[in-house]
Write a protein that holds these residues in place. Structure first.
Motif, PDB file in Angstrom:
ATOM      1  N   GLU A 221      57.251  40.483   1.935  1.00 43.40           N
ATOM      2  CA  GLU A 221      56.431  41.965   2.577  1.00 43.40           C
ATOM      3  C   GLU A 221      56.250  42.721   1.203  1.00 43.40           C
ATOM      4  O   GLU A 221      55.229  43.419   1.101  1.00 43.40           O
ATOM      5  CB  GLU A 221      57.385  42.454   3.317  1.00 43.40           C
ATOM      6  CG  GLU A 221      57.217  41.894   4.949  1.00 43.40           C
ATOM      7  CD  GLU A 221      58.175  42.811   5.688  1.00 43.40           C
ATOM      8  OE1 GLU A 221      58.435  43.733   5.647  1.00 43.40           O
ATOM      9  OE2 GLU A 221      58.750  42.179   6.870  1.00 43.40           O
ATOM     10  N   ILE A 222      57.295  42.809   0.232  1.00 47.39           N
ATOM     11  CA  ILE A 222      56.890  43.631  -1.083  1.00 47.39           C
ATOM     12  C   ILE A 222      55.867  42.907  -1.882  1.00 47.39           C
ATOM     13  O   ILE A 222      55.029  43.706  -2.437  1.00 47.39           O
ATOM     14  CB  ILE A 222      58.563  43.392  -1.873  1.00 47.39           C
ATOM     15  CG1 ILE A 222      59.401  44.400  -0.902  1.00 47.39           C
ATOM     16  CG2 ILE A 222      58.040  44.125  -3.058  1.00 47.39           C
ATOM     17  CD1 ILE A 222      60.950  44.300  -1.592  1.00 47.39           C
ATOM     18  N   LYS A 223      55.871  41.685  -2.072  1.00 38.69           N
ATOM     19  CA  LYS A 223      54.742  41.093  -2.722  1.00 38.69           C
ATOM     20  C   LYS A 223      53.462  41.337  -2.274  1.00 38.69           C
ATOM     21  O   LYS A 223      52.387  41.690  -2.734  1.00 38.69           O
ATOM     22  CB  LYS A 223      54.997  39.689  -2.648  1.00 38.69           C
ATOM     23  CG  LYS A 223      53.784  38.884  -3.651  1.00 38.69           C
ATOM     24  CD  LYS A 223      54.070  37.290  -3.722  1.00 38.69           C
ATOM     25  CE  LYS A 223      52.995  36.624  -4.475  1.00 38.69           C
ATOM     26  NZ  LYS A 223      53.019  35.241  -4.247  1.00 38.69           N
ATOM     27  N   ALA A 224      53.391  41.185  -0.655  1.00 39.41           N
ATOM     28  CA  ALA A 224      52.078  41.611   0.029  1.00 39.41           C
ATOM     29  C   ALA A 224      51.506  43.208  -0.143  1.00 39.41           C
ATOM     30  O   ALA A 224      50.325  43.389  -0.486  1.00 39.41           O
ATOM     31  CB  ALA A 224      52.302  41.314   1.530  1.00 39.41           C
ATOM     32  N   ASP A 225      52.653  43.827  -0.045  1.00 41.49           N
ATOM     33  CA  ASP A 225      52.335  45.409  -0.492  1.00 41.49           C
ATOM     34  C   ASP A 225      51.939  45.702  -1.967  1.00 41.49           C
ATOM     35  O   ASP A 225      50.928  46.299  -2.095  1.00 41.49           O
ATOM     36  CB  ASP A 225      53.719  46.417  -0.114  1.00 41.49           C
ATOM     37  CG  ASP A 225      53.779  46.413   1.226  1.00 41.49           C
ATOM     38  OD1 ASP A 225      52.855  46.268   2.084  1.00 41.49           O
ATOM     39  OD2 ASP A 225      55.224  46.821   1.554  1.00 41.49           O
ATOM     40  N   LEU A 226      52.382  45.117  -2.778  1.00 40.32           N
ATOM     41  CA  LEU A 226      52.109  45.083  -4.251  1.00 40.32           C
ATOM     42  C   LEU A 226      50.710  44.391  -4.478  1.00 40.32           C
ATOM     43  O   LEU A 226      49.872  45.255  -5.244  1.00 40.32           O
ATOM     44  CB  LEU A 226      53.296  44.446  -5.094  1.00 40.32           C
ATOM     45  CG  LEU A 226      54.423  45.135  -5.223  1.00 40.32           C
ATOM     46  CD1 LEU A 226      55.391  44.236  -5.946  1.00 40.32           C
ATOM     47  CD2 LEU A 226      54.130  46.390  -5.754  1.00 40.32           C
ATOM     48  N   VAL A 227      50.346  43.264  -4.021  1.00 39.34           N
ATOM     49  CA  VAL A 227      49.189  42.849  -4.172  1.00 39.34           C
ATOM     50  C   VAL A 227      48.019  43.642  -3.427  1.00 39.34           C
ATOM     51  O   VAL A 227      46.930  44.017  -4.050  1.00 39.34           O
ATOM     52  CB  VAL A 227      49.070  41.477  -3.549  1.00 39.34           C
ATOM     53  CG1 VAL A 227      47.637  40.846  -3.352  1.00 39.34           C
ATOM     54  CG2 VAL A 227      49.990  40.396  -4.305  1.00 39.34           C
ATOM     55  N   GLN A 228      48.347  44.324  -2.418  1.00 42.75           N
ATOM     56  CA  GLN A 228      47.368  45.286  -1.808  1.00 42.75           C
ATOM     57  C   GLN A 228      47.144  46.580  -2.696  1.00 42.75           C
ATOM     58  O   GLN A 228      46.157  46.963  -3.103  1.00 42.75           O
ATOM     59  CB  GLN A 228      47.981  45.706  -0.458  1.00 42.75           C
ATOM     60  CG  GLN A 228      46.839  46.852   0.370  1.00 42.75           C
ATOM     61  CD  GLN A 228      47.619  46.902   1.777  1.00 42.75           C
ATOM     62  OE1 GLN A 228      48.701  46.461   1.953  1.00 42.75           O
ATOM     63  NE2 GLN A 228      46.893  47.386   2.649  1.00 42.75           N
ATOM     64  N   LEU A 229      48.173  47.010  -3.426  1.00 42.22           N
ATOM     65  CA  LEU A 229      48.199  48.072  -4.008  1.00 42.22           C
ATOM     66  C   LEU A 229      47.536  47.877  -5.312  1.00 42.22           C
ATOM     67  O   LEU A 229      46.591  48.750  -5.707  1.00 42.22           O
ATOM     68  CB  LEU A 229      49.613  48.620  -4.495  1.00 42.22           C
ATOM     69  CG  LEU A 229      49.734  49.855  -5.455  1.00 42.22           C
ATOM     70  CD1 LEU A 229      49.093  51.002  -4.809  1.00 42.22           C
ATOM     71  CD2 LEU A 229      51.216  49.870  -5.830  1.00 42.22           C
TER      72      LEU A 229
END
Length: 118
Positions: free
Chosen positions: A100-108
């Motif tokens: 989830e953290i990785k997906a949020d960082l990629v989106q950011l």
């Protein structure tokens, strides 16, 4: 991975079973073993699970299938947590949290590289 619970007031037993990837008879059995799992019944005697019941069933599934508790052990843990006032929640695995953290960082990152026009 913890499934997303739809934003509804009541769920039929088939919907809960599909969400938890279980058979309906397993949920009916859990109702007899765990006093915390108490769906209401409609006039037509259909089980209607509230969000709290779905979350409790998710926790029971985690205790039994992921953490290896027996029925009696899971019952004791749930009752002890309830008496201590601890929240009854499903714990995500470290891999799920990191994903989830990785997906949020990629989106950011994508947003910062190509911001939407004003």
């Amino acid at each position: 991975m913890v499934p997303q619970i739809p934003d509804k007031l009541y769920f039929k037993i088939g919907e809960v079973a599909a969400l938890l990837q279980l058979k309906t008879h397993v949920l009916r059995y859990w109702e007899t073993e765990f006093t915390l799992l108490q769906p209401v019944k409609s006039r037509s005697n259909q089980r209607l699970y509230r969000r709290k019941d779905v979350e409790t069933a998710l926790l029971i599934k985690e205790l039994l299938y992921q953490q290896g508790f027996t029925i009696a052990g899971a019952r004791k843990k749930l009752n002890a947590d309830k008496q201590l006032g601890l929240p009854l929640t499903v714990r995500q695995s470290n891999e799920d949290i990191l994903a989830e953290i990785k997906a949020d960082l990629v989106q950011l990152r994508n947003y910062l590289l190509d911001p939407p026009p004003p």
